[in-house]
Design a protein around this motif. Structure first.
Motif, PDB file in Angstrom:
ATOM      1  N   TRP A 169     -55.790  24.897 -23.122  1.00 15.58           N
ATOM      2  CA  TRP A 169     -55.615  26.343 -23.139  1.00 15.58           C
ATOM      3  C   TRP A 169     -54.462  26.729 -24.047  1.00 15.58           C
ATOM      4  O   TRP A 169     -53.656  25.903 -24.475  1.00 15.58           O
ATOM      5  CB  TRP A 169     -55.358  26.876 -21.728  1.00 15.58           C
ATOM      6  CG  TRP A 169     -56.569  26.855 -20.846  1.00 15.58           C
ATOM      7  CD1 TRP A 169     -57.832  26.483 -21.213  1.00 15.58           C
ATOM      8  CD2 TRP A 169     -56.628  27.238 -19.479  1.00 15.58           C
ATOM      9  NE1 TRP A 169     -58.680  26.596 -20.154  1.00 15.58           N
ATOM     10  CE2 TRP A 169     -57.982  27.060 -19.070  1.00 15.58           C
ATOM     11  CE3 TRP A 169     -55.706  27.697 -18.559  1.00 15.58           C
ATOM     12  CZ2 TRP A 169     -58.401  27.338 -17.781  1.00 15.58           C
ATOM     13  CZ3 TRP A 169     -56.116  27.983 -17.274  1.00 15.58           C
ATOM     14  CH2 TRP A 169     -57.465  27.801 -16.887  1.00 15.58           C
TER      15      TRP A 169
ATOM     16  N   ARG B 145     -51.365  29.914 -24.572  1.00 15.78           N
ATOM     17  CA  ARG B 145     -50.654  31.080 -24.053  1.00 15.78           C
ATOM     18  C   ARG B 145     -50.368  31.992 -25.233  1.00 15.78           C
ATOM     19  O   ARG B 145     -50.265  31.543 -26.379  1.00 15.78           O
ATOM     20  CB  ARG B 145     -49.354  30.672 -23.355  1.00 15.78           C
ATOM     21  CG  ARG B 145     -48.322  30.023 -24.256  1.00 15.78           C
ATOM     22  CD  ARG B 145     -47.067  29.693 -23.465  1.00 15.78           C
ATOM     23  NE  ARG B 145     -46.037  29.109 -24.313  1.00 15.78           N
ATOM     24  CZ  ARG B 145     -44.837  28.741 -23.866  1.00 15.78           C
ATOM     25  NH1 ARG B 145     -44.538  28.899 -22.591  1.00 15.78           N
ATOM     26  NH2 ARG B 145     -43.947  28.221 -24.694  1.00 15.78           N
TER      27      ARG B 145
ATOM     28  N   GLN C   5     -48.578  35.744 -26.994  1.00 20.51           N
ATOM     29  CA  GLN C   5     -47.492  36.720 -27.073  1.00 20.51           C
ATOM     30  C   GLN C   5     -48.023  37.948 -27.794  1.00 20.51           C
ATOM     31  O   GLN C   5     -48.653  37.827 -28.856  1.00 20.51           O
ATOM     32  CB  GLN C   5     -46.283  36.145 -27.811  1.00 20.51           C
ATOM     33  CG  GLN C   5     -45.059  37.043 -27.807  1.00 20.51           C
ATOM     34  CD  GLN C   5     -43.888  36.421 -28.567  1.00 20.51           C
ATOM     35  OE1 GLN C   5     -44.057  35.893 -29.649  1.00 20.51           O
ATOM     36  NE2 GLN C   5     -42.710  36.484 -27.979  1.00 20.51           N
TER      37      GLN C   5
ATOM     38  N   ASP D 227     -44.403  38.405 -23.277  1.00 10.91           N
ATOM     39  CA  ASP D 227     -44.564  36.950 -23.342  1.00 10.91           C
ATOM     40  C   ASP D 227     -45.368  36.448 -22.145  1.00 10.91           C
ATOM     41  O   ASP D 227     -45.667  37.182 -21.200  1.00 10.91           O
ATOM     42  CB  ASP D 227     -43.188  36.259 -23.368  1.00 10.91           C
ATOM     43  CG  ASP D 227     -42.385  36.650 -24.593  1.00 10.91           C
ATOM     44  OD1 ASP D 227     -42.990  36.884 -25.644  1.00 10.91           O
ATOM     45  OD2 ASP D 227     -41.140  36.733 -24.485  1.00 10.91           O
ATOM     46  N   GLN D 228     -45.678  35.151 -22.225  1.00  7.85           N
ATOM     47  CA  GLN D 228     -46.319  34.423 -21.119  1.00  7.85           C
ATOM     48  C   GLN D 228     -47.625  35.093 -20.684  1.00  7.85           C
ATOM     49  O   GLN D 228     -47.890  35.293 -19.501  1.00  7.85           O
ATOM     50  CB  GLN D 228     -45.367  34.303 -19.927  1.00  7.85           C
ATOM     51  CG  GLN D 228     -44.047  33.629 -20.242  1.00  7.85           C
ATOM     52  CD  GLN D 228     -44.227  32.188 -20.690  1.00  7.85           C
ATOM     53  OE1 GLN D 228     -45.181  31.513 -20.312  1.00  7.85           O
ATOM     54  NE2 GLN D 228     -43.301  31.697 -21.499  1.00  7.85           N
TER      55      GLN D 228
ATOM     56  N   THR E 261     -51.467  34.577 -20.320  1.00 10.36           N
ATOM     57  CA  THR E 261     -52.434  33.476 -20.259  1.00 10.36           C
ATOM     58  C   THR E 261     -53.873  33.951 -20.337  1.00 10.36           C
ATOM     59  O   THR E 261     -54.784  33.121 -20.435  1.00 10.36           O
ATOM     60  CB  THR E 261     -52.245  32.675 -18.964  1.00 10.36           C
ATOM     61  OG1 THR E 261     -52.377  33.556 -17.846  1.00 10.36           O
ATOM     62  CG2 THR E 261     -50.861  32.028 -18.939  1.00 10.36           C
TER      63      THR E 261
ATOM     64  N   GLU F   8     -50.443  25.692 -24.333  1.00 13.78           N
ATOM     65  CA  GLU F   8     -50.115  26.240 -23.017  1.00 13.78           C
ATOM     66  C   GLU F   8     -48.815  25.695 -22.440  1.00 13.78           C
ATOM     67  O   GLU F   8     -48.133  26.390 -21.678  1.00 13.78           O
ATOM     68  CB  GLU F   8     -51.257  25.964 -22.045  1.00 13.78           C
ATOM     69  CG  GLU F   8     -51.573  24.495 -21.861  1.00 13.78           C
ATOM     70  CD  GLU F   8     -52.670  24.265 -20.829  1.00 13.78           C
ATOM     71  OE1 GLU F   8     -52.749  25.058 -19.876  1.00 13.78           O
ATOM     72  OE2 GLU F   8     -53.432  23.300 -20.982  1.00 13.78           O
TER      73      GLU F   8
END
Length: 463
Positions: free
Chosen positions: A258, A260, A262, A277-278, A280, A304
């Motif tokens: 995966w 992640r 921004q 941010d962060q 998913t 990820e």
């Protein structure tokens, strides 16, 4: 009793240390200029060069120079005649001047020289990246100027601290991007944490240049491609929210690994971005968008668990929050106002002091009148018309009634002459005058302070 071989232990340690240093030194390939033949003359672009046919040749022989057209083999194609003389002077060399030059005397060839116009190659500054866990490693470096046609670039890769032969890769030049790109094959099941040493060399006939060795791991060079299909949508009845959607890059398989993300966004009047941010998921709701303002949004991705580097930012996507269709503030300007009507619609009023005399008498009045007419309801006209008719009917009824009363009173007052007058005879004893009648009667004892009103004629008499 045999003594242990003391001097052998330091020698073994020294040998092991030398092996480790040799392994850590990297591929260490020679990077010099390409070999030039004895009949090659090297020239730099923009410089001048002189070609000599023969040293101390006979003075009574006429020497002429010819150059073979590019793309033709030596002696097998057309040639172009140049100046005459034992020497040929060429000024302001270009890459196109490279070729084979020959001097002739009476049609007989005397000498053939190969002119090579090249610049020494630039020193490579290599950066490596990997688009996903199942892709090969790509190493590249940009160039300030286009390299000469004879420039070659090579790359060597080997494991660090391991005495094994390095793998060699030929690099390819891309003219549109103006950079060299080398592909490093990654065997299946390779350890992502083992360090690798990468060396590069670029050379041509004018010289060679080696790049600085790079130590990398397969996980540290992960750099995904930017996300795709970034869109910005308005959410109904939410004037300060935006929905951002995107998708994984085609080079990354989300079934096994995966990413992640921004997200950064800004309203178009602003110059700085706000970042989230962060993330998913492949969508995000922005809750603090500016009302009625277009926003610019970009998204980037990273592995990820934070391995490697962030991707480049995606292409800019724009969107504007939802706006109430009944809100005419943005259309009429910042000085307009709204008021609710009886039928639930909104009308627009403009203060006359905001306009000039001409505007108030002309365009402004026309706008207000047009808005009022457009929002007027037939129900209002029906109510007004019914009220007017009812008022007229009441007025007519009062006039008719008053006229009948006036006619009746006139008829009773005008009696014929000679008619006898009859006196009224009281049927009962005469009542005392009003002045003699007491206003308050006290038939019996009453409580002090009590007031009994028994004759109401006092309040209605004219005396």
């Amino acid at each position: 009793m045999a003594r242990p071989p003391g001097p052998l232990l330091p020698a073994a340690l020294l040998l092991l240390l030398l092996l480790l240093l040799a392994a850590a030194a990297g591929p260490g390939r020679p990077c010099g200029p390409a070999g030039l033949s004895w009949d090659t003359v090297l020239g730099r672009p923009g410089a001048n060069v002189t070609l000599t046919c023969r040293e101390g040749g006979p003075a009574n022989v006429t020497v002429s120079w010819r150059v073979e057209e590019q793309g033709m083999a030596a002696g097998g194609g057309r040639s172009r005649r140049l100046a005459e003389g034992n020497t040929l002077f060429l000024r302001q060399l270009r890459y196109e001047d490279s070729g084979r030059y020959g001097c002739y005397a009476g049609g007989r060839p005397l000498r053939s020289l190969r002119l090579l116009v090249e610049d020494p190659p630039e020193t490579p500054r290599v950066s490596c990246y990997r688009r996903s866990h199942d892709k090969d490693v790509l190493c590249e470096w940009p160039l300030r100027v286009k390299p000469s046609p004879g420039t070659r670039a090579m790359l060597w890769v080997k494991q660090r601290f391991v005495a094994e032969n390095a793998t060699e890769q030929r690099c390819r030049y891309f003219s549109k991007a103006r950079k060299f790109v080398c592909r490093v094959k990654v065997p299946p099941g390779a350890d992502d944490t083992k360090p690798l040493v990468v060396s590069t060399c670029v050379n041509n006939g004018a010289g060679g240049s080696a790049g600085e060795d790079r130590i990398i791991t397969l996980s540290s060079v992960l750099k995904p491609d930017p996300p795709l299909n970034v869109t910005v949508e308005a959410l109904e009845k939410a004037p300060q929210r935006l929905r951002v959607n995107w998708s994984y890059p085609s080079s990354w398989d989300p079934r096994f690994y995966w990413l992640r993300f921004q997200v950064r966004y800004r309203p178009e009047p602003a110059q700085t971005f706000m970042e989230v941010d962060q993330v998913t998921t492949t969508w995000l709701d922005i809750h603090d968008a500016w009302r009625g303002t277009r926003h610019v949004v970009q998204v980037r991705a990273q592995e990820e668990f934070g391995h490697g580097a962030w991707s480049e930012w995606s292409r800019e996507a724009v969107g504007t929050p939802w706006t109430d269709p009944r809100d005419l503030t943005s259309e009429m300007g910042p000085f307009s106002s709204q008021f609710p009507m009886e039928d639930g619609t909104y009308g627009v009023t403009l203060p006359p002091e905001l306009f000039g005399e001409d505007a108030a008498d002309g365009a402004g009045a026309a706008i207000v009148e047009a808005s009022t007419r457009s929002i007027a309801s037939p129900y209002t006209f029906l109510v007004a018309g019914g009220s007017l008719l009812l008022g007229i009917a009441l007025f007519v009824g009062i006039v008719v009634r008053y006229r009948q009363t006036w006619r009746t009173g006139r008829r009773q007052g005008a009696k014929p002459e000679g008619e006898g007058q009859h006196m009224l005879v009281p049927l009962g004893p005469p009542s005392p005058p009003l002045s003699e009648t007491p206003l308050l009667l006290s038939p019996g004892p009453s409580a002090p302070g009590a007031l009994h009103v028994t004759n109401l004629d006092y309040f209605f008499s004219g005396q």
